[in-house]
Enzyme design. Sequence first.
Site, PDB file in Angstrom:
ATOM      1  N   CYS A   1       0.830  -1.279  -0.141  1.00 30.10           N
ATOM      2  CA  CYS A   1      -0.108   0.091   0.069  1.00 30.10           C
ATOM      3  C   CYS A   1       0.777   1.268   0.073  1.00 30.10           C
ATOM      4  O   CYS A   1       0.372   2.374  -0.004  1.00 30.10           O
ATOM      5  CB  CYS A   1      -1.071   0.044   1.297  1.00 30.10           C
ATOM      6  SG  CYS A   1      -0.143   0.215   2.902  1.00 30.10           S
TER       7      CYS A   1
ATOM      8  N   ASP B   1       0.232 -14.475  33.473  1.00 27.50           N
ATOM      9  CA  ASP B   1       0.703 -15.404  32.383  1.00 27.50           C
ATOM     10  C   ASP B   1       2.304 -15.056  32.076  1.00 27.50           C
ATOM     11  O   ASP B   1       2.580 -14.136  31.728  1.00 27.50           O
ATOM     12  CB  ASP B   1      -0.135 -15.146  30.964  1.00 27.50           C
ATOM     13  CG  ASP B   1       0.312 -15.860  29.963  1.00 27.50           C
ATOM     14  OD1 ASP B   1       1.192 -16.865  29.986  1.00 27.50           O
ATOM     15  OD2 ASP B   1      -0.388 -15.854  28.851  1.00 27.50           O
TER      16      ASP B   1
END
Length: 413
Positions: free
Chosen positions: A218, A337
């Site tokens: 792009c 986590d």
Amino acid sequence: MSSHLPRRAKFASALLRTAAALSRATGRGDGSVIGGRVGLIVEPRLLELLAEGRQVALISGTNGKTTTTRFTTAAVEAAGPVATNSFGANMPTGHTTALAKAPQAQFAMLEVDEHYLGQLLEAAHPKVVALLNLSRDQLDRAMEVTSLAGKWRDVLKGVEDVHIVANADDPLIVWAASVSPNVTWVGGGQRWQDDSTICPWCGKHLDRFGEYWRCTACGATRPSPQWSVSDFGDQVIGPDGSRYELDLQLPGRVNQANAAMALAIASIFGVHPAQAAPRLTSVKSVAGRYAKVQRDGRQLRLLLAKNPAGWLENFDMIEPNTPVVLALNAREVDGFDTSWIYDVDFTPLRGRQVYVIGDRRTDLAVRLQVDDVRFTVLEDINAAVSTVPAGPVEVVANYTAFQDIRKEFDRVN
């Protein structure tokens, strides 16, 4: 500023300061959070009222916002008193406390948690918003980085009276900031690139060559920065090509980039970089980060690393042939986590003396074994101090592990 407050807001501010002082006196913290919470309960619009009439900068990003805020505060203080949340309380309660504690300050330099930027834009009516970087962080409770960049892009659309200072090297930051008609680009480098390999405009692959990036699909490309760091990192180059010497007390290329961002922000508040740059030398430690502690013949330097990008930058700072203590926790503030440690490249630690501590030291030990890094697992920082050889020691810790270590040293010293 404070003289224009309604009676209710003045009362709320007084209660805020009292609650904060009690928190400090009882050793529960610096009082920024509880003070702001009390004040906002009494007057929900207190943050907005306290910000009214000030020149405000909001500084946000995944990494470096506390240091950049501290640099910017030092620079802008050349123009007058500055209100700031220097202890890193970067949510609305902390911002409210910072403003209430400095009622006469014309300027406010506020570090902002990434998820609260939109709320602060509405409440504080800033003159400047600085966008540093976006990378993965606290995977169990934080927004995915592209989604967060999109959220920033949405809140910045149509905001024409705010000057954006943005990192040209981070494609996600450029995508978010490019909706604004008033952007100053800063180039300081981006070592961590694993979260910006896909074009945020079209979803195709980005070509990257150092700091330069471009989408061949792009045509999106890195904007030319008005501010940048020299090749040797000892100077910041301004929009007109002038060079300003850096004599920083904080290590690493990342802090040179933070300094460039601070000079760019300060210039919008009317502080010339020739006046601002020497003031950055006064910043020697930021909320305990980079602090040096003497203990039993060891000189420990404390480094904070909360996510993969932060660990990568810290490995660039540590001195050669110096023992390293790594500390890992996984409490609520850190995120539970720990799988993100597999995104960190620990191979720069090969051949060093490495010691592992913290609640999740076993997890970290397994990760080091995968990267063929030899290590010794120890109980805590005291055991580490007793084990490492006399001399300099680098200590790299995530958030609560870092705070645990600071508290232990404060308790003894």
